[in-house]
Design a protein around this motif. Sequence first.
Motif, PDB file in Angstrom:
ATOM      1  N   ASN A 233       0.826  -1.202   0.000  1.00  0.00           N
ATOM      2  CA  ASN A 233       0.000   0.000   0.000  1.00  0.00           C
ATOM      3  C   ASN A 233       0.865   1.259   0.000  1.00  0.00           C
ATOM      4  O   ASN A 233       0.557   2.231  -0.700  1.00  0.00           O
ATOM      5  N   GLN A 234       1.949   1.239   0.758  1.00  0.00           N
ATOM      6  CA  GLN A 234       2.845   2.398   0.758  1.00  0.00           C
ATOM      7  C   GLN A 234       3.441   2.614  -0.628  1.00  0.00           C
ATOM      8  O   GLN A 234       3.547   3.762  -1.098  1.00  0.00           O
ATOM      9  N   ARG A 235       3.810   1.526  -1.306  1.00  0.00           N
ATOM     10  CA  ARG A 235       4.357   1.649  -2.658  1.00  0.00           C
ATOM     11  C   ARG A 235       3.297   2.166  -3.629  1.00  0.00           C
ATOM     12  O   ARG A 235       3.604   2.936  -4.551  1.00  0.00           O
ATOM     13  N   MET A 236       2.048   1.776  -3.432  1.00  0.00           N
ATOM     14  CA  MET A 236       0.958   2.302  -4.265  1.00  0.00           C
ATOM     15  C   MET A 236       0.837   3.814  -4.097  1.00  0.00           C
ATOM     16  O   MET A 236       0.734   4.558  -5.080  1.00  0.00           O
ATOM     17  N   VAL A 237       0.840   4.263  -2.845  1.00  0.00           N
ATOM     18  CA  VAL A 237       0.718   5.698  -2.575  1.00  0.00           C
ATOM     19  C   VAL A 237       1.895   6.453  -3.175  1.00  0.00           C
ATOM     20  O   VAL A 237       1.730   7.522  -3.785  1.00  0.00           O
ATOM     21  N   GLU A 238       3.103   5.900  -3.039  1.00  0.00           N
ATOM     22  CA  GLU A 238       4.296   6.560  -3.577  1.00  0.00           C
ATOM     23  C   GLU A 238       4.316   6.563  -5.101  1.00  0.00           C
ATOM     24  O   GLU A 238       4.934   7.438  -5.723  1.00  0.00           O
ATOM     25  N   PHE A 239       3.630   5.603  -5.726  1.00  0.00           N
ATOM     26  CA  PHE A 239       3.594   5.504  -7.187  1.00  0.00           C
ATOM     27  C   PHE A 239       2.719   6.596  -7.806  1.00  0.00           C
ATOM     28  O   PHE A 239       2.934   7.009  -8.950  1.00  0.00           O
ATOM     29  N   ILE A 240       1.734   7.073  -7.046  1.00  0.00           N
ATOM     30  CA  ILE A 240       0.768   8.032  -7.587  1.00  0.00           C
ATOM     31  C   ILE A 240       1.432   9.387  -7.806  1.00  0.00           C
ATOM     32  O   ILE A 240       2.053   9.951  -6.912  1.00  0.00           O
ATOM     33  N   LYS A 241       1.277   9.892  -9.013  1.00  0.00           N
ATOM     34  CA  LYS A 241       1.732  11.229  -9.386  1.00  0.00           C
ATOM     35  C   LYS A 241       0.681  11.834 -10.318  1.00  0.00           C
ATOM     36  O   LYS A 241      -0.056  11.112 -10.991  1.00  0.00           O
ATOM     37  N   PRO A 242       0.581  13.150 -10.392  1.00  0.00           N
ATOM     38  CA  PRO A 242      -0.308  13.737 -11.395  1.00  0.00           C
ATOM     39  C   PRO A 242       0.041  13.216 -12.792  1.00  0.00           C
ATOM     40  O   PRO A 242       1.216  13.140 -13.163  1.00  0.00           O
TER      41      PRO A 242
ATOM     42  N   VAL B  80      -7.353   9.920 -14.801  1.00  0.00           N
ATOM     43  CA  VAL B  80      -6.031  10.512 -14.584  1.00  0.00           C
ATOM     44  C   VAL B  80      -6.019  11.274 -13.260  1.00  0.00           C
ATOM     45  O   VAL B  80      -6.875  12.130 -13.012  1.00  0.00           O
ATOM     46  N   PHE B  81      -5.049  10.961 -12.412  1.00  0.00           N
ATOM     47  CA  PHE B  81      -4.888  11.686 -11.150  1.00  0.00           C
ATOM     48  C   PHE B  81      -4.445  13.122 -11.420  1.00  0.00           C
ATOM     49  O   PHE B  81      -3.533  13.359 -12.219  1.00  0.00           O
ATOM     50  N   GLU B  82      -5.067  14.070 -10.711  1.00  0.00           N
ATOM     51  CA  GLU B  82      -4.692  15.474 -10.817  1.00  0.00           C
ATOM     52  C   GLU B  82      -4.708  16.104  -9.430  1.00  0.00           C
ATOM     53  O   GLU B  82      -5.393  15.616  -8.521  1.00  0.00           O
ATOM     54  N   PRO B  83      -3.957  17.196  -9.244  1.00  0.00           N
ATOM     55  CA  PRO B  83      -3.907  17.840  -7.927  1.00  0.00           C
ATOM     56  C   PRO B  83      -5.288  18.267  -7.433  1.00  0.00           C
ATOM     57  O   PRO B  83      -6.172  18.611  -8.215  1.00  0.00           O
ATOM     58  N   ASN B  84      -5.431  18.215  -6.102  1.00  0.00           N
ATOM     59  CA  ASN B  84      -6.642  18.620  -5.378  1.00  0.00           C
ATOM     60  C   ASN B  84      -7.777  17.609  -5.492  1.00  0.00           C
ATOM     61  O   ASN B  84      -8.914  17.922  -5.135  1.00  0.00           O
ATOM     62  N   MET B  85      -7.465  16.417  -5.957  1.00  0.00           N
ATOM     63  CA  MET B  85      -8.416  15.314  -5.896  1.00  0.00           C
ATOM     64  C   MET B  85      -8.133  14.493  -4.637  1.00  0.00           C
ATOM     65  O   MET B  85      -7.062  14.608  -4.036  1.00  0.00           O
ATOM     66  N   CYS B  86      -9.087  13.660  -4.250  1.00  0.00           N
ATOM     67  CA  CYS B  86      -8.950  12.883  -3.017  1.00  0.00           C
ATOM     68  C   CYS B  86      -9.452  11.461  -3.250  1.00  0.00           C
ATOM     69  O   CYS B  86     -10.501  11.264  -3.876  1.00  0.00           O
ATOM     70  N   PHE B  87      -8.699  10.470  -2.703  1.00  0.00           N
ATOM     71  CA  PHE B  87      -9.010   9.062  -2.951  1.00  0.00           C
ATOM     72  C   PHE B  87      -8.757   8.207  -1.717  1.00  0.00           C
ATOM     73  O   PHE B  87      -7.893   8.517  -0.894  1.00  0.00           O
TER      74      PHE B  87
ATOM     75  N   VAL C 284      -5.963   9.664   0.655  1.00  0.00           N
ATOM     76  CA  VAL C 284      -4.857  10.504   0.192  1.00  0.00           C
ATOM     77  C   VAL C 284      -5.390  11.687  -0.600  1.00  0.00           C
ATOM     78  O   VAL C 284      -6.441  11.605  -1.241  1.00  0.00           O
ATOM     79  N   ILE C 285      -4.648  12.783  -0.541  1.00  0.00           N
ATOM     80  CA  ILE C 285      -4.926  13.981  -1.329  1.00  0.00           C
ATOM     81  C   ILE C 285      -3.840  14.098  -2.395  1.00  0.00           C
ATOM     82  O   ILE C 285      -2.642  13.997  -2.084  1.00  0.00           O
ATOM     83  N   ILE C 286      -4.239  14.288  -3.639  1.00  0.00           N
ATOM     84  CA  ILE C 286      -3.270  14.417  -4.723  1.00  0.00           C
ATOM     85  C   ILE C 286      -2.714  15.842  -4.724  1.00  0.00           C
ATOM     86  O   ILE C 286      -3.469  16.816  -4.724  1.00  0.00           O
ATOM     87  N   THR C 287      -1.385  15.942  -4.716  1.00  0.00           N
ATOM     88  CA  THR C 287      -0.699  17.232  -4.741  1.00  0.00           C
ATOM     89  C   THR C 287       0.072  17.363  -6.052  1.00  0.00           C
ATOM     90  O   THR C 287       0.054  16.465  -6.899  1.00  0.00           O
ATOM     91  N   GLU C 288       0.774  18.470  -6.206  1.00  0.00           N
ATOM     92  CA  GLU C 288       1.597  18.666  -7.410  1.00  0.00           C
ATOM     93  C   GLU C 288       2.704  17.624  -7.507  1.00  0.00           C
ATOM     94  O   GLU C 288       3.182  17.311  -8.603  1.00  0.00           O
ATOM     95  N   ASN C 289       3.106  17.066  -6.359  1.00  0.00           N
ATOM     96  CA  ASN C 289       4.260  16.165  -6.327  1.00  0.00           C
ATOM     97  C   ASN C 289       3.915  14.698  -6.110  1.00  0.00           C
ATOM     98  O   ASN C 289       4.784  13.839  -6.233  1.00  0.00           O
ATOM     99  N   GLY C 290       2.675  14.403  -5.749  1.00  0.00           N
ATOM    100  CA  GLY C 290       2.343  13.011  -5.474  1.00  0.00           C
ATOM    101  C   GLY C 290       1.054  12.887  -4.690  1.00  0.00           C
ATOM    102  O   GLY C 290       0.076  13.572  -4.965  1.00  0.00           O
TER     103      GLY C 290
END
Length: 395
Positions: free
Chosen positions: A279-288, A343-350, A370-376
């Motif tokens: 799960n941690q690797r999944m979260v770290e994989f997410i980028k815009p 597609v993941f984009e900033p200011n979305m939440c999952f 998690v909240i999607i930011t500019e960096n992940g």
Amino acid sequence: MEELVMTVGVLATEFERRLARTREQMKKAGIDALFVYSDEYHPGYSFYYTNFRTINCIEESAHALFIPLEGEIQAFLGNLNRFAAKRFSWIKNVNSIYEMEALLPKYVSELTYEVKTVGVVGEELFPISLYRDMEKAFVKDGINIIDAGQIVVQERLYKSKAELDLIRKAGKLADDSILAALEQLQIGKTEIELSAIGEYVTRSHGGEIGSAYLVVSGPDHTNLPTWRPMERNIEHGDYVWFDFNPMVDGYCSDTGITVAMEGVTEEQIRIMNFAYDTNQRMVEFIKPGITGKQLFQETLRICENAGLADYFLPYTKGMRAIGHGVGLEVVETPDLGPNSDFVFEPNMCFGIKFDLHGFPFGGVRVEPTVIITENGAEPVNDLRGMRAKYESNFK
């Protein structure tokens, strides 16, 4: 436990901005008015424009809105909910849902422009009888009815700072509620007792219950990807997982962790550690710019490399395979899974969910919001911290 102070975080001025953006999209789509439908169990469509959530049974908790391109919004509610709506809703024009067949033509005729097309939002939630009342009201005037759900879905995907702050508070409240239950977790406690502890902490800190507070344990219950807490006693060697979903001023989090009771095997610990690490690797994989499908493929690759795909894939069919949107409802669109082009984009939440089931000793769940930011992706929960506190202090 740190005191969590709740405050109202979304002001009526934000409602005005939401309405203006929605009307811009209506114009682009050639839609003259929206008819939005929600109920107590899926309040998001209407809550977004009213800051009001109905209660009671499906028939009584109906909450519909007539939103014209210009002019005032008209709300339609069950008879009992109308009284509270007049006091608490941002929309003060409150009507009975059972009078909409007569009232909608009247409100259409009072507009300063011709209504040719009405877009329906929440079509999938409508009871058939109410849908027919709405349909008759518009069709007899020759108005075309189309599905316009994506207008509001897209609007709700992108959260404001105020919305994200409330989701962070809901995440903190989820952690506090789970920790309170973990403090009482011991052999002999029932799933129901632990669920009640979590609900009490949520409500006593000013939150509400966004969805069921699940506490499940043992092989039979944790091997089910969803189930309710029961009068089952926690036993030696059990997995116990907690899936708590608090709501703060209308905004939710979706938080799940698994812990192990005394007497678990080394194999159980290995599988649980794998779930947290994956799960941690999944979260770290997410980028815009990453899609839901890419996240699923990466998760499957990790499972295949570990020889655990057979415990993962059967539970990713259909909706919410590895996650879903979170906001005014615990579970919102989009679904994240093998066919998700989202597609993941900033200011979305999952909610980013990892489940394994089918072992002789049960299954595991790990899920932060998690909240999607500019960096992940920024988790609003501290899952590893909760597990560590349990293992060092409570176990």
